[in-house]
Design a protein around this motif. Sequence first.
Motif, short mmCIF file in Angstrom:
data_model
loop_
_atom_site.label_atom_id
_atom_site.label_comp_id
_atom_site.label_asym_id
_atom_site.label_seq_id
_atom_site.Cartn_x
_atom_site.Cartn_y
_atom_site.Cartn_z
N GLN A 136 -30.67 1.07 12.65
CA GLN A 136 -29.74 1.65 12.00
C GLN A 136 -29.45 3.02 11.63
O GLN A 136 -28.87 3.83 11.54
N GLU A 137 -31.03 3.34 11.08
CA GLU A 137 -31.22 4.87 10.74
C GLU A 137 -31.10 5.72 12.02
O GLU A 137 -30.59 6.82 11.90
N VAL A 138 -31.60 5.01 13.00
CA VAL A 138 -31.61 5.88 14.34
C VAL A 138 -30.19 6.27 14.69
O VAL A 138 -29.98 7.20 14.93
N VAL A 139 -29.41 4.99 14.65
CA VAL A 139 -28.11 5.23 15.17
C VAL A 139 -27.55 6.52 14.24
O VAL A 139 -26.54 7.23 14.76
N LEU A 140 -27.47 6.50 13.09
CA LEU A 140 -26.94 7.20 12.02
C LEU A 140 -27.33 8.51 12.28
O LEU A 140 -26.75 9.60 12.60
N ARG A 141 -28.60 8.88 12.72
CA ARG A 141 -29.15 10.13 12.89
C ARG A 141 -28.55 10.54 14.44
O ARG A 141 -28.30 11.67 14.35
N GLN A 142 -28.58 9.65 15.26
CA GLN A 142 -27.93 10.17 16.65
C GLN A 142 -26.36 10.53 16.36
O GLN A 142 -25.92 11.57 17.06
N ARG A 143 -25.75 9.36 15.54
CA ARG A 143 -24.55 9.96 15.31
C ARG A 143 -24.32 11.47 14.71
O ARG A 143 -23.38 12.40 15.03
N ARG A 144 -25.28 11.61 13.74
CA ARG A 144 -24.87 12.99 12.92
C ARG A 144 -25.24 14.08 14.08
O ARG A 144 -24.59 15.17 14.34
N ASP A 145 -26.15 13.78 15.22
CA ASP A 145 -26.69 14.99 16.22
C ASP A 145 -25.33 15.20 17.03
O ASP A 145 -25.14 16.41 17.42
N ILE A 146 -24.90 14.02 17.36
CA ILE A 146 -23.51 14.09 18.32
C ILE A 146 -22.41 14.80 17.35
O ILE A 146 -21.78 15.77 17.99
N GLY A 147 -22.57 14.63 16.18
CA GLY A 147 -21.53 15.30 15.49
C GLY A 147 -21.84 16.85 15.43
O GLY A 147 -20.68 17.68 15.64
N LEU A 148 -22.82 17.22 15.19
CA LEU A 148 -23.12 18.50 15.21
C LEU A 148 -23.18 19.23 16.57
O LEU A 148 -22.64 20.51 16.68
N LEU A 149 -23.41 18.51 17.60
CA LEU A 149 -23.42 19.37 19.01
C LEU A 149 -21.66 19.16 19.43
O LEU A 149 -21.53 20.12 19.73
N THR A 150 -21.06 18.30 18.91
CA THR A 150 -19.58 18.42 19.11
C THR A 150 -19.12 19.59 18.41
O THR A 150 -18.03 20.31 19.05
#
Lengths: 565, 543
Positions: free
Chosen positions: A537-551
């Motif tokens: 769950q934490e990994v997914v959250l982290r990846q979502r945040r990274d995707i958000g930053l990249l976007t």
Amino acid sequence: MWHSFSVRNPGLSRVLFFVSRTSLDATGDLEYGFFSATTAPVRHTGSLAGILLDPAVAESFPVIVTVRNPSIVFDGEFLDRLKAALDSLEALGDGWSVATPHGLSRNGEVVSSVYSAVSPALPTMRSAQPVVDVAADLLVINGAFIDALRAGHVTFADACLEQALLIRGYLDGRVGVFLPGLAVPMTGPFLAWAGPSASDGLDAAFGKALGDDALPGLFGPVRFGKASPASPPGANQAYFADLVAGAIRHHCPPLSLSLVTRTRFNRPHLLNRMLTSVTRSRVDGTAVEVVLSTDIATREAQEQFRALKKLFPSIDLRLQINERHEHSRIGNLLGGIAAATRDFVAFVDDDDYVDLAAFGEIALATFMGTQPLVLMANVVHEEEWSSTPSGRYVLARSTTKHTYPPGGWRSMFNGVNQLPISAMIMPRATLQRRLEAFEFRHDLSEDYILILLLLTDPALPPIAEVPSTFVHISSRVGQDNTITMTDRRPWVQDITCFLADLLGDSAVAGPGVWQFLRGLTEQSRTPREDLVQRNLQEVVLRQRRDIGLLTREIRRLTDLLGAQE
Amino acid sequence: MRIAIYTSCAANYLAKALALAEGLKRNSPGATLTLCLCDCWPASVDPSAAEAFAAVWSPEDLGFDKGWIFQHNVMELCTAVKGRGLVRLMQENPDADLYLYLDPDVYVYNDLAPIVDYMGEAEIGLVPHILSPEESDIGVQLTEMSVTEHGIYNLGHLAIRPGENARRFAAWWAARLDRYCFDDKEAGLFTDQRWVDLAPAIFDGVKVLRVPNLDVASWNLFGREIRQKKAGNERSFTVSGWPLLTYHFSGTGPTGTHRRVREIFDPGNGATAEIERLYEQRIAKHGQAYLSRTPPLWDSFDNGKPIPAEARKLYRRHPDLQNAFSDPYLTENDSYYSWLTQNRPALMSAIRLSPPRARQAFQELFDEQFYLASHPDASEAVGTGKFANALDHYIRIGSRLNYDPNEFFVSTYYRERAKHHDSYLLESGRYSIERTLLWHYLTVGLANGVEPIEFFDSNWYLREHADLEVAFRIGQLTVPLAHYLHFGAHENRNPGPGFNATRYLSDVPEARRLVESRRARGAFGAFVRLGNVEGRVNAPGNG
């Protein structure tokens, strides 16, 4: 057929044996040494329960050894081990009921020093442990306890005799104990006693005191009365657990613990919460000190410390100021350890807090004076604090996220830290000796290195895995804690350097040991998978945040390009 | 100064009452304590411990008969005797300067004589639950809203000085509690407490005791500054500079709500934690661990079977039952018990789940796919991240909007039928599973024979299917509805005596088509989809 006899051994003349065999003739056998030392056996008809508890039949002896399993082998050194085991029981005075070489610990772990050819296993526990179930194969029984039962005309069904003696002992405040020194060889399987007649017997004996419930047992839950296989643990199970803890407590030294807390005094509401939890969790007789280890300016630290002493008069607070040029986690950690004075040391971050029952549980792990490395669970909570107009803080929300079980240490050698630093409660002498063997030259991920350092100690004390919670870890999304920091490069850098020190030229453990440990980890995939699952769950959250930053970055670059065009 | 105090409890609170007596003796030695024990004296407690009390009164001693006792659950009973208790206390202690009621879970830290000064000329002293407004939203929700619901004044404390106003108040309060001391918030009642909201309006000589050192409790820690001047000295606790007189440990014990609330509103206070710790040690010394497990005497029939709440309410509502069965606890022939068994079998064979089993059943009965498909707004809200998932939506909003958690749970139907069964559980507090209709069904509805869909009958379902009854008894089946939802309906088992699956399928071609095209969970699923149960309409496209 039961035979009773004693042995012609100066140290064991107070012991009466009851052995279930068709014949005791061991002439020419490897058991000859044992049987040649026995007095003339007396044959008994009837059940062991009847023989033991009938005042008209049995004699009074200080210690009774019952051997129900005929496949137990009385090897040539058995009597020496028995004598040593009985000597160790003297520390309990009259406060014990039965002793066993094969039992179930309070944590649900089978502790055994029986080597059975049918189900072979290595003995893993080298210290005496209180148990909540005992095997019927071989049992050492306190003769005074039996005398008291006889005097009270207490009877038990033979099908559940050993378990009944254990439970009755706890009801009377006597502890049942596993003794590793009682090691015995066995050619056959363990005697499984579970069954309707055993359950009925226990229900008849304890149904009134314990109700319809299930107690933990070596062969699955032991059920009373109308408790069904799927019945959840009832209040009576908790009551029995309390009885067990109460009996054990008499044989545990008062807890002496230093809590080292690294703090910069910059989140007082959280530090106050931590100190409140320490105040609340104390039990009578515990000597708990809190070492506040800091590297802020001396005068400011002293002012903060004075204010805290007024707010928390019931606990022993100490201040350790580490004068350094720059903030250092490891510096504060080592400084705090150096200032600690109690027998055990543990770490609690200033934003976390101690579980209500923690100190009582740690104390129970020191049964008969054992000084184990205690490992306990840590629970992570996602919290939201709100400050009110009058400047007070209220815990507006707290959601349990995940738990680090203490068993995480078993898969610590796969390269991933499985335990927070606050999972360990360490004998101070062990910790200090180990710290002298290693130089902490880096700062982050020091928790992982410290745990590895301890677990590779050739003189590692017994590990007590306590499933209950020691510390509650606070995670505050978007607020002031390191767990949620996104840039993990400093951690990766420091852990690499730390591991290079630990595995490279340092003399803390030989290369063979690391290969061995690594090999063990590769065999056991499950804990690693567990960890992945826990952190998914934490990994997914982290990846979502990274995707958000990249976007966002892509959008910014697109806008920039658009503007240039 | 003579202070006559009384308290009221069942055996499960006796350790606390003994701790109260101990604290009084130590810290306010001029006071006497009388116990109204709504139970028998427990065998595990040495009878000589009763010497801690000036007297021990039973409900019978106060003139109540078994029919009256039966109408009250243990909380209602222990509060309902307080009115007559006060009257008798005043009669038997005519020379007292002050009469006090203190809940058994109150502890006394200093001499209570200053209460007389706090009262001034007043004869009736009421202690408000809170003394200052909350500043956080969680405080408003958990404290202020709860106070408005349960009563402005905390009747864990009541101070009375001798006088005509006090006598009139005691007689009035006793009369009301004799007849209407129930936990029935829909009727505007909350045991003895809500009644006293009227006191300042209808009696002279009432004073609201707005002092910080009385009735300190988890719900009013916010705004109070609690300190300990000297470690190890229980008299040295202060509250906003005043010496602490009484602390109310409501919720201390197995549930631990006291500590949890304290951790929210006063998380960083060593003095409060020390107060809590010392109190738990004291009650432990008096046998709290064992006594707290003691089932209240008056909560079960004389054969030991617990009295269903609905059986109690039925008896309360019907004077003819009261006349016919003067001792409703009896279970022999021609007893209220046998009448219930014969005339209200569903009540007597009610299904009760343990909390872990209810939690498992909740998971089995919450159908995320159905929920999102049936409620597009929920689906959208979850999709946009406003809610973590369907369950989160259901807990926070859906249950209150009567959104159905599965195909066989018709929320509107259930809510209407369950409204007389502890429906307050649904209405207050923070969002949690425990506030949902589905949880209410599992913990209240089932036990009272209330089902969430027409034609389904849990008891009948188990009786009719012997295999399921065994599975249920040994715990392999959590609740009948979960089995029916996941298996029984597909197997075309009948949900209750009023629906015949085989006949329905043979009679209704649309139903057959729905089943054959796997758009319905068996015959009853088709019956539901075609809008034949109350609360559901025939969905478009069903035929």
